[in-house]
Write a protein that holds these residues in place. Sequence first.
Motif, short mmCIF file in Angstrom:
data_model
loop_
_atom_site.label_atom_id
_atom_site.label_comp_id
_atom_site.label_asym_id
_atom_site.label_seq_id
_atom_site.Cartn_x
_atom_site.Cartn_y
_atom_site.Cartn_z
N SER A 14 0.82 -1.29 0.07
CA SER A 14 -0.02 -0.03 0.01
C SER A 14 0.83 1.37 -0.03
O SER A 14 0.33 2.34 -0.33
CB SER A 14 -1.13 0.10 1.25
N SER A 15 2.09 1.06 0.18
CA SER A 15 3.04 2.37 0.25
C SER A 15 4.12 2.11 -0.79
O SER A 15 4.59 3.36 -1.30
CB SER A 15 3.48 2.70 1.79
N LYS A 37 5.31 8.71 1.51
CA LYS A 37 4.86 9.86 2.08
C LYS A 37 3.41 10.49 2.48
O LYS A 37 3.34 11.28 3.13
CB LYS A 37 5.82 11.17 1.55
N GLU A 38 2.74 9.88 1.63
CA GLU A 38 1.28 10.29 1.66
C GLU A 38 0.68 9.27 2.95
O GLU A 38 0.81 8.14 3.18
CB GLU A 38 0.40 9.59 0.40
N LYS A 39 0.35 10.11 3.94
CA LYS A 39 -0.05 9.78 5.23
C LYS A 39 -1.51 9.28 5.27
O LYS A 39 -2.04 8.28 6.22
CB LYS A 39 0.02 10.67 6.29
N ASP A 40 -2.53 9.79 4.55
CA ASP A 40 -3.90 9.28 4.44
C ASP A 40 -3.76 8.12 3.73
O ASP A 40 -3.56 8.00 2.40
CB ASP A 40 -4.64 10.40 3.86
N ARG A 44 -3.76 7.15 -0.15
CA ARG A 44 -2.62 6.60 -0.62
C ARG A 44 -2.99 5.08 -1.35
O ARG A 44 -2.37 4.86 -2.44
CB ARG A 44 -1.65 6.13 0.48
N ILE A 45 -3.72 4.28 -0.98
CA ILE A 45 -4.29 2.98 -1.61
C ILE A 45 -4.92 3.51 -3.02
O ILE A 45 -4.43 2.93 -4.11
CB ILE A 45 -5.06 2.14 -0.57
N GLU A 46 -5.84 4.59 -3.03
CA GLU A 46 -6.28 4.80 -4.29
C GLU A 46 -5.29 5.26 -5.29
O GLU A 46 -5.47 4.82 -6.49
CB GLU A 46 -7.34 6.05 -3.84
#
Length: 160
Positions: A14-15, A37-40, A44-46
């Motif tokens: 997912s990251s 770096k995308e914390k949401d 991030r998954i989208e």
Amino acid sequence: MGKITRLISIDSSSSKTGWAVFDNGEYQESGLIDLSKEKDSDHRIELMCKKIIQLLKEKSPSIVVIEKLNVGRNMVALRALCKVIGAVYCYSILSNDVFYYEIQPSQWRSKLGMQANGRKRDEYKRLSVQYVKDNYNLDVTDDVSDAICAGIGYIKMFTE
């Protein structure tokens, strides 16, 4: 000139998702989709799903190999990976003539001589990175090395 059979192998996360491209069984290129770096997590998954689909559209594989989901993870990680793997599966079934295959990590590790009782995840990651360095002279992350090794392992299922 004959038709090129293009395989893309994916070590999904997912990251950070590693990927590798093989044409007629020969390594071509690899890379990393890094969204760490995308914390949401939902966003991030989208984004990961969109970036993987974009990669698949750009590279136009005839075969997609992705690591099979390890159910030993926590439920949050499990749900996230289900979405990512599901996006790849949907791409494969909606595209014409794209074969989809989920490979067990133990399958490709066996084909590359890495599989052994008692080995831990970190040791497998180190072995994967070393295999790619020794055989392709590439310094890559374990996400990318696992994608390369999964592709090689899949190819070896039919060539050995």
